[in-house]
Design a protein around this motif. Structure first.
Motif, mmCIF file in Angstrom:
data_model
loop_
_atom_site.group_PDB
_atom_site.id
_atom_site.type_symbol
_atom_site.label_atom_id
_atom_site.label_comp_id
_atom_site.label_asym_id
_atom_site.label_seq_id
_atom_site.Cartn_x
_atom_site.Cartn_y
_atom_site.Cartn_z
ATOM 1 N N ALA A 1 -7.779 2.472 0.350
ATOM 2 C CA ALA A 1 -6.345 2.793 0.345
ATOM 3 C C ALA A 1 -6.075 4.008 -0.542
ATOM 4 O O ALA A 1 -6.821 4.290 -1.483
ATOM 5 C CB ALA A 1 -5.546 1.601 -0.155
ATOM 6 N N MET A 2 -4.980 4.707 -0.236
ATOM 7 C CA MET A 2 -4.562 5.825 -1.087
ATOM 8 C C MET A 2 -4.217 5.281 -2.465
ATOM 9 O O MET A 2 -3.655 4.198 -2.576
ATOM 10 C CB MET A 2 -3.291 6.492 -0.532
ATOM 11 N N GLU B 1 0.249 3.744 1.918
ATOM 12 C CA GLU B 1 0.386 4.117 3.323
ATOM 13 C C GLU B 1 1.646 3.496 3.939
ATOM 14 O O GLU B 1 2.375 4.165 4.672
ATOM 15 C CB GLU B 1 -0.854 3.676 4.121
ATOM 16 N N ALA C 1 4.932 5.467 5.392
ATOM 17 C CA ALA C 1 5.381 5.217 6.769
ATOM 18 C C ALA C 1 6.859 4.842 6.843
ATOM 19 O O ALA C 1 7.473 4.958 7.902
ATOM 20 C CB ALA C 1 4.528 4.116 7.399
ATOM 21 N N LYS D 1 2.304 12.647 -1.534
ATOM 22 C CA LYS D 1 2.840 12.582 -0.162
ATOM 23 C C LYS D 1 4.357 12.330 -0.180
ATOM 24 O O LYS D 1 5.085 12.872 0.647
ATOM 25 C CB LYS D 1 2.117 11.513 0.644
ATOM 26 N N THR E 1 -0.350 8.924 -3.164
ATOM 27 C CA THR E 1 0.911 8.470 -2.580
ATOM 28 C C THR E 1 2.073 9.277 -3.157
ATOM 29 O O THR E 1 2.954 9.723 -2.416
ATOM 30 C CB THR E 1 1.110 6.964 -2.833
ATOM 31 N N THR F 1 0.837 -1.203 0.000
ATOM 32 C CA THR F 1 0.000 0.000 0.000
ATOM 33 C C THR F 1 0.869 1.249 0.000
ATOM 34 O O THR F 1 2.022 1.222 0.442
ATOM 35 C CB THR F 1 -0.920 0.062 1.251
#
Length: 144
Positions: free
Chosen positions: A67-68, A41, A45, A76, A73, A39
């Motif tokens: 989910a993104m 995420e 992380a 980010k 993503t 993912t």
């Protein structure tokens, strides 16, 4: 590439079979440290591990519908560090998808196919070659 150092590569894809095959290709054929994530995420992380390059799937909702997606993503990742090159990967061969990825500052867009690994490998090689040339040019320019 990077002087005798291994390149830290993040692979992000919700297709477990494709992700594993890509990981095997990179570990078998090239000089990479590979981390895989199912993912966006999980990728976000782990950005504190300072990847040198990220290969990111465009659609990331195969496991979790909430989910993104790849574009979210990508945004980010660029917020975290605008200099991390991200190559977007998708099964969609649509120009508007590719343009959207490039608009969000992806380094390139690669369509999933039997030649995807070779294209990804060439992209990564090109990026690090370009980066080395840019450093050399800056070095010469500073001395003028």
């Amino acid at each position: 590439m990077k002087n005798e150092e291994k390149i830290k590569l993040f692979l992000v894809d919700d297709d477990a079979v494709f992700l594993k095959s890509l990981e095997i290709e990179f570990l078998h054929h090239t000089d990479f440290i590979v981390e895989t994530f199912a993912t966006g995420e999980l990728c976000i992380a782990n950005l504190d591990q300072n990847p040198d390059v990220i290969i990111l799937d465009y659609h990331l909702d195969g496991i979790d519908q909430n989910a993104m997606n790849g574009i979210e993503t990508l945004d980010k990742i660029k917020e975290f560090d605008a200099n991390i090159p991200v190559v977007m990967l998708s099964s969609q061969d649509k120009i508007d998808v590719a343009i959207s990825c490039m608009h969000h500052k992806a380094f390139d867009y690669v369509v999933k196919s039997e030649t995807a690994f070779l294209r990804l490998q060439k992209n990564i090689t090109a990026f690090f070659h370009f980066e080395r040339i840019e450093k050399e040019l800056n070095w010469y320019m500073a001395r003028m």
